[in-house]
Design a protein around this motif. Structure first.
Motif, PDB file in Angstrom:
ATOM      1  N   TYR A  42       0.829  -1.208   0.000  1.00  0.00           N
ATOM      2  CA  TYR A  42       0.000   0.000   0.000  1.00  0.00           C
ATOM      3  C   TYR A  42       0.863   1.258   0.000  1.00  0.00           C
ATOM      4  O   TYR A  42       0.563   2.222  -0.700  1.00  0.00           O
ATOM      5  N   GLU A  54      -5.717   2.105  -7.245  1.00  0.00           N
ATOM      6  CA  GLU A  54      -6.814   1.187  -6.960  1.00  0.00           C
ATOM      7  C   GLU A  54      -6.554  -0.195  -7.558  1.00  0.00           C
ATOM      8  O   GLU A  54      -6.792  -1.214  -6.904  1.00  0.00           O
ATOM      9  N   LEU A  55      -6.053  -0.245  -8.773  1.00  0.00           N
ATOM     10  CA  LEU A  55      -5.740  -1.514  -9.424  1.00  0.00           C
ATOM     11  C   LEU A  55      -4.700  -2.293  -8.613  1.00  0.00           C
ATOM     12  O   LEU A  55      -4.860  -3.497  -8.362  1.00  0.00           O
ATOM     13  N   GLU A  57      -3.934  -1.876  -5.386  1.00  0.00           N
ATOM     14  CA  GLU A  57      -4.479  -2.235  -4.078  1.00  0.00           C
ATOM     15  C   GLU A  57      -5.416  -3.433  -4.179  1.00  0.00           C
ATOM     16  O   GLU A  57      -5.393  -4.317  -3.315  1.00  0.00           O
ATOM     17  N   LYS A  58      -6.227  -3.485  -5.239  1.00  0.00           N
ATOM     18  CA  LYS A  58      -7.107  -4.645  -5.429  1.00  0.00           C
ATOM     19  C   LYS A  58      -6.290  -5.913  -5.637  1.00  0.00           C
ATOM     20  O   LYS A  58      -6.618  -6.970  -5.105  1.00  0.00           O
ATOM     21  N   ASP A  61      -4.937  -6.933  -2.274  1.00  0.00           N
ATOM     22  CA  ASP A  61      -6.009  -7.493  -1.444  1.00  0.00           C
ATOM     23  C   ASP A  61      -6.366  -8.913  -1.876  1.00  0.00           C
ATOM     24  O   ASP A  61      -6.548  -9.802  -1.042  1.00  0.00           O
ATOM     25  N   THR A  62      -6.453  -9.127  -3.184  1.00  0.00           N
ATOM     26  CA  THR A  62      -6.792 -10.447  -3.704  1.00  0.00           C
ATOM     27  C   THR A  62      -5.708 -11.462  -3.343  1.00  0.00           C
ATOM     28  O   THR A  62      -6.012 -12.567  -2.893  1.00  0.00           O
ATOM     29  N   THR A  65      -5.792 -12.175   0.450  1.00  0.00           N
ATOM     30  CA  THR A  65      -6.915 -13.041   0.784  1.00  0.00           C
ATOM     31  C   THR A  65      -6.638 -14.481   0.360  1.00  0.00           C
ATOM     32  O   THR A  65      -6.910 -15.420   1.112  1.00  0.00           O
TER      33      THR A  65
END
Length: 93
Positions: A42, A54-55, A57-58, A61-62, A65
């Protein structure tokens, strides 16, 4: 994708999980390592344009997870196998 983010996603997260499976530290300590690299990712993208940030960070996150799911799945399989005689599928008494 940001090179630091790519490194975290493609190399660091998988290595943390592999090391956990080999050495069996606590789940909490492994999660702390994953969390630390997530925060680094981040930080690496905080000054990028909003769409690019945003791309990235997604993607982080993926991957985070998926790594946590792999960790939990590993321990769930290990627990389910601990009640069986190895190789037979029969419960021990």
């Amino acid at each position: 994708m940001n090179p630091k983010v790519r490194l975290i996603i493609e190399e660091t997260f998988p290595k943390i999980i592999e090391r956990h499976i080999r050495t069996r530290p606590t789940v909490e300590s492994t999660q702390k390592s994953l969390d630390s690299y997530l925060r680094m990712g981040y930080a690496a993208v905080k000054n990028l344009p909003p769409e690019e940030r945003e791309l990235n960070e997604k993607a982080l996150d993926t991957a985070y997870t998926a790594s946590m799911q792999h960790l939990h799945d590993f321990h769930a399989r290990e627990k389910s196998q601990s009640g069986t005689v190895e190789g037979t599928g029969k419960e021990t008494i």
